[in-house]
Scaffold this motif. Structure first.
Motif, PDB file in Angstrom:
ATOM      1  N   PRO A 114       0.855  -1.189   0.000  1.00  0.00           N
ATOM      2  CA  PRO A 114       0.000   0.000   0.000  1.00  0.00           C
ATOM      3  C   PRO A 114       0.884   1.230   0.000  1.00  0.00           C
ATOM      4  O   PRO A 114       1.928   1.251   0.640  1.00  0.00           O
ATOM      5  CB  PRO A 114      -0.772  -0.129   1.321  1.00  0.00           C
ATOM      6  CG  PRO A 114       0.089  -0.996   2.181  1.00  0.00           C
ATOM      7  CD  PRO A 114       0.791  -1.931   1.249  1.00  0.00           C
ATOM      8  N   ILE A 115       0.453   2.292  -0.716  1.00  0.00           N
ATOM      9  CA  ILE A 115       1.400   3.373  -0.926  1.00  0.00           C
ATOM     10  C   ILE A 115       1.059   4.652  -0.183  1.00  0.00           C
ATOM     11  O   ILE A 115       1.943   5.436   0.110  1.00  0.00           O
ATOM     12  CB  ILE A 115       1.546   3.683  -2.428  1.00  0.00           C
ATOM     13  CG1 ILE A 115       0.236   4.208  -2.972  1.00  0.00           C
ATOM     14  CG2 ILE A 115       2.014   2.477  -3.179  1.00  0.00           C
ATOM     15  CD1 ILE A 115       0.362   4.847  -4.321  1.00  0.00           C
ATOM     16  N   GLN A 176      -4.234  10.696  -9.495  1.00  0.00           N
ATOM     17  CA  GLN A 176      -3.761   9.334  -9.252  1.00  0.00           C
ATOM     18  C   GLN A 176      -2.280   9.397  -8.899  1.00  0.00           C
ATOM     19  O   GLN A 176      -1.496  10.058  -9.582  1.00  0.00           O
ATOM     20  CB  GLN A 176      -3.972   8.440 -10.473  1.00  0.00           C
ATOM     21  CG  GLN A 176      -3.663   6.980 -10.191  1.00  0.00           C
ATOM     22  CD  GLN A 176      -3.914   6.090 -11.390  1.00  0.00           C
ATOM     23  OE1 GLN A 176      -3.208   6.169 -12.383  1.00  0.00           O
ATOM     24  NE2 GLN A 176      -4.952   5.270 -11.301  1.00  0.00           N
ATOM     25  N   VAL A 177      -1.937   8.719  -7.839  1.00  0.00           N
ATOM     26  CA  VAL A 177      -0.554   8.678  -7.365  1.00  0.00           C
ATOM     27  C   VAL A 177       0.045   7.323  -7.711  1.00  0.00           C
ATOM     28  O   VAL A 177      -0.611   6.287  -7.566  1.00  0.00           O
ATOM     29  CB  VAL A 177      -0.498   8.910  -5.843  1.00  0.00           C
ATOM     30  CG1 VAL A 177       0.915   8.718  -5.321  1.00  0.00           C
ATOM     31  CG2 VAL A 177      -0.986  10.302  -5.505  1.00  0.00           C
ATOM     32  N   THR A 178       1.284   7.330  -8.180  1.00  0.00           N
ATOM     33  CA  THR A 178       2.013   6.090  -8.462  1.00  0.00           C
ATOM     34  C   THR A 178       3.346   6.130  -7.736  1.00  0.00           C
ATOM     35  O   THR A 178       4.067   7.137  -7.796  1.00  0.00           O
ATOM     36  CB  THR A 178       2.248   5.913  -9.960  1.00  0.00           C
ATOM     37  OG1 THR A 178       0.992   5.887 -10.642  1.00  0.00           O
ATOM     38  CG2 THR A 178       3.005   4.622 -10.242  1.00  0.00           C
ATOM     39  N   ILE A 179       3.667   5.022  -7.040  1.00  0.00           N
ATOM     40  CA  ILE A 179       4.970   4.871  -6.411  1.00  0.00           C
ATOM     41  C   ILE A 179       5.678   3.700  -7.082  1.00  0.00           C
ATOM     42  O   ILE A 179       5.123   2.598  -7.166  1.00  0.00           O
ATOM     43  CB  ILE A 179       4.868   4.613  -4.899  1.00  0.00           C
ATOM     44  CG1 ILE A 179       4.187   5.794  -4.190  1.00  0.00           C
ATOM     45  CG2 ILE A 179       6.241   4.389  -4.299  1.00  0.00           C
ATOM     46  CD1 ILE A 179       4.103   5.627  -2.692  1.00  0.00           C
ATOM     47  N   SER A 180       6.869   3.958  -7.558  1.00  0.00           N
ATOM     48  CA  SER A 180       7.686   2.911  -8.171  1.00  0.00           C
ATOM     49  C   SER A 180       8.604   2.319  -7.105  1.00  0.00           C
ATOM     50  O   SER A 180       9.190   3.050  -6.298  1.00  0.00           O
ATOM     51  CB  SER A 180       8.520   3.481  -9.316  1.00  0.00           C
ATOM     52  OG  SER A 180       7.678   4.032 -10.306  1.00  0.00           O
ATOM     53  N   HIS A 181       8.713   0.983  -7.089  1.00  0.00           N
ATOM     54  CA  HIS A 181       9.559   0.279  -6.142  1.00  0.00           C
ATOM     55  C   HIS A 181      10.530  -0.618  -6.900  1.00  0.00           C
ATOM     56  O   HIS A 181      10.196  -1.155  -7.960  1.00  0.00           O
ATOM     57  CB  HIS A 181       8.743  -0.617  -5.200  1.00  0.00           C
ATOM     58  CG  HIS A 181       7.784   0.123  -4.328  1.00  0.00           C
ATOM     59  ND1 HIS A 181       6.541   0.537  -4.760  1.00  0.00           N
ATOM     60  CD2 HIS A 181       7.883   0.515  -3.025  1.00  0.00           C
ATOM     61  CE1 HIS A 181       5.912   1.143  -3.775  1.00  0.00           C
ATOM     62  NE2 HIS A 181       6.695   1.150  -2.710  1.00  0.00           N
ATOM     63  N   SER A 182      11.692  -0.801  -6.352  1.00  0.00           N
ATOM     64  CA  SER A 182      12.595  -1.813  -6.895  1.00  0.00           C
ATOM     65  C   SER A 182      12.168  -3.168  -6.337  1.00  0.00           C
ATOM     66  O   SER A 182      11.979  -3.337  -5.136  1.00  0.00           O
ATOM     67  CB  SER A 182      14.042  -1.509  -6.495  1.00  0.00           C
ATOM     68  OG  SER A 182      14.176  -1.492  -5.076  1.00  0.00           O
TER      69      SER A 182
END
Length: 609
Positions: A114-115, A176-182
């Motif tokens: 969840p971001i 809209q929010v986007t979080i990029s993760h490795s």
């Protein structure tokens, strides 16, 4: 029957009763959202019945059978938990013999976390510094942030997820929010902003159309002047008054910021739906709520109309009035309203996409609302389930529960619209003229000669007043003058009559401020200096029916030349000075020609205009 479990090593072989179907290849697993995983593979068999799907949580332990697919399926969407690592394996099978292919897999996939560690709705205040941080539950894996929209005046840091700035525009922005993760798929969430404003400042009435100076004649009929357009209320265009058992509460509507909500409230009001309703819920220090239930034997519900769309614009400060609604449904307000007894912005602006403030309590109404909120509370839920914190008018405060009694409730005994402004009129000298208001018309009655100041004052619902004034000159008519004289006979009042036998008719004596019953011919003859022509005479003030002038000629036979008219005023080459008394004006004149003729005659004229 085919085998439906796998060992951790994934080394089971298919039974050797018949040639097994060809195994699938190229198995992949992708988290398409925080709670959904997509499996894809290549179907290499032409005679399989379907595919068996297995899963385990983590990268060790037992695989569990999830189920079968039908033949020729090459893709599958499976529910999952967020922030979780899974391994998947599949094999093809053929019934009725139970033949199975080799196991394909495992493949590993992790669902995103969840971001946003906050509600999906954020409120701010216009022209007030704003700060908010988008966060992830796996901050060490974050590689960047993006957002699709921001309220004007705010900026976004794509490296830290910080939203900062000062909002410059009121209203809602959906993003809209986007979080990029490795190591994870991108994670997205919806985020809405609502920028509120403080209630507008309380402004006094403004003069919109000043009333012009007027001239009337004594003894004539009163005149009517429209007065409603003389003022405007800069901060209130419409209002309503609720008369309760403890006093009146005025609502000043925010027509511009919540037009549909105001129209909805006025619909109930104008239908009489609020009559004999109660304030059914009181939370001291928080809100006072009403509009929903009647103060009758069963606390019956007021019929509702279709709900109104949410219009959150003004923040929920103390003294504002907002609409109640259903939890989780921002567009569900109908007839229930509440008065904010305190500053509830931190709670109500951020809850359920904001509560719509559509009015404020004007004037002394908050004193009444506060008094209601301080009454003892009773639980009448056996009569109506909503009546758990209902104020009652019982003194002294009851000990324990009391029976439901509609006459002890705080009722709305009258409810109607009310004008935002009230007007009042005064005259500085009621002997000269009176000024009264009849409805929205100013009625001015001229009584006697003179100058009077008429003042019109507008007072708003907050008891702020603004005056505007104009001068009324009441001229003296011949008939009014004659009525004030003690003529012995009716004929003596005629304009041509000379009751004092001084050779001057009444009309002349009226114009030159001379008593008609006392000989005054000598006094009315201008005192003329010889040589350079000069002198003085009197003229009645506020003349309505006569014109006064003087003329000169070099011979008594004329021709006569007009040198001055009363209508010219006293700024004139021939007029040296003038002095007013209560009834007349003393006029001093002098020939302005530096070289007058050797002889110059002057005559004073009084004529009807």
């Amino acid at each position: 029957m085919r085998f439906v479990s796998l060992l951790c090593a994934l080394i089971l072989a298919a039974p050797a009763f018949a040639a097994p179907p060809a195994a699938p290849t190229n198995l992949t697993a992708v988290a398409t959202s925080a709670t959904m995983i997509r499996l894809d593979w290549v179907d290499n068999s032409s005679d399989e019945t379907g595919f068996e799907v297995y899963r385990r949580t983590g990268v060790s332990g037992t695989f569990f059978y999830l189920g079968d697919t039908s033949a020729n399926i090459i893709s599958l969407n499976l529910p999952a938990s967020q922030s979780t690592t899974y391994q998947y394996a599949i094999r093809s099978f053929r019934d009725p013999g139970g033949e199975v292919s080799d196991i394909v897999g495992p493949v590993t996939v992790t669902t995103p976390p969840p971001i946003v560690a906050s509600p999906n709705f954020i409120n701010g205040l216009l022209q007030t510094p704003f700060s908010f941080n988008i966060t992830s539950t796996f901050p060490g894996s974050v590689t960047g942030y993006t957002i699709t929209a921001l309220p004007p005046g705010l900026s976004f840091n794509s490296a830290t997820g910080a939203i900062t700035g000062t909002p410059t525009t009121v209203g809602r922005t959906d993003a809209q929010v986007t979080i990029s993760h490795s190591g994870f798929a991108d994670a997205t969430a919806n985020l809405s902003f609502e920028i509120f404003i403080n209630p507008p400042a309380l402004l006094p009435p403004a003069v919109s159309s000043p009333l012009p100076n007027l001239t009337l004649t004594a003894g004539t009929a009163a005149i009517s002047i429209p007065a409603s357009s003389a003022f405007t209320d800069p901060d209130v265009s419409s209002a309503a008054r609720l008369t309760t058992d403890l006093g009146t509460i005025d609502f000043a509507f925010y027509q511009n910021t919540a037009p549909q909500t105001v129209a909805n409230f006025l619909g109930y009001l104008n239908r009489g739906d609020f009559l004999n309703t109660m304030f059914h819920r009181s939370v001291p220090g928080f809100i006072l709520q009403g509009g929903a239930f009647r103060a009758d034997a069963t606390a019956s519900a007021v019929p509702t109309q279709p709900p109104v769309v949410n219009e959150p614009r003004i923040t929920n400060l103390a003294g504002t009035v907002a609409m109640a609604k259903l939890g989780g449904n921002p567009n569900s307000a109908t007839n229930q309203f509440f008065i904010n007894l305190a500053n509830n912005a931190a709670n109500l602006d951020a809850q359920n996409f904001g509560f719509t403030v559509f009015a404020r309590v004007a004037g002394n109404g908050m004193t009444v609302a506060q008094a209601i909120s301080e009454l003892p509370l009773q639980n009448f839920s056996t009569t109506n389930g909503a009546l758990t914190h209902t104020p009652v008018r019982i003194s002294p405060a009851p000990v324990g529960a009391v029976p439901y009694n509609p006459t002890q409730l705080v009722r709305v005994n009258a409810a109607s619209t009310v004008s935002p402004l009230s007007l009042a009129a005064t005259s500085s000298d009621t002997a000269i003229a009176t000024a009264v208001l009849v409805g929205s018309d100013l009625i001015v009655t001229p009584l006697s000669p003179g100058v009077v100041t008429i003042t019109l004052t507008a007072t708003d619902l907050d008891l702020q007043s603004t005056p505007t004034s104009f001068l009324l000159t009441v001229n003296d008519s011949y008939s009014s003058w004659a009525a004030r004289q003690a003529f012995p006979l009716p004929a003596d009042a005629l304009t041509s009559a000379d009751p004092d036998n001084d050779g001057l008719g009444n009309f002349v004596e009226y114009a030159l401020a001379s008593p008609p019953l006392t000989s005054s011919a000598a006094a009315l003859i201008p005192n003329v200096q010889q040589g350079h022509l000069a002198g003085n005479f009197k003229v009645r003030r506020f003349l309505a029916d006569a014109a006064v002038s003087f003329e000169t000629a070099t011979t008594l036979a004329g021709p006569w030349t007009t040198r001055w008219n009363l209508s010219d005023g006293y700024t004139h080459p021939w007029i040296v000075s003038h002095a007013d008394s209560s009834e007349s004006t003393q006029v001093d004149f002098r020939d302005p020609d530096p070289a007058p003729p050797s002889r110059l005659f002057l005559r004073l004229k009084v004529t009807a205009p």
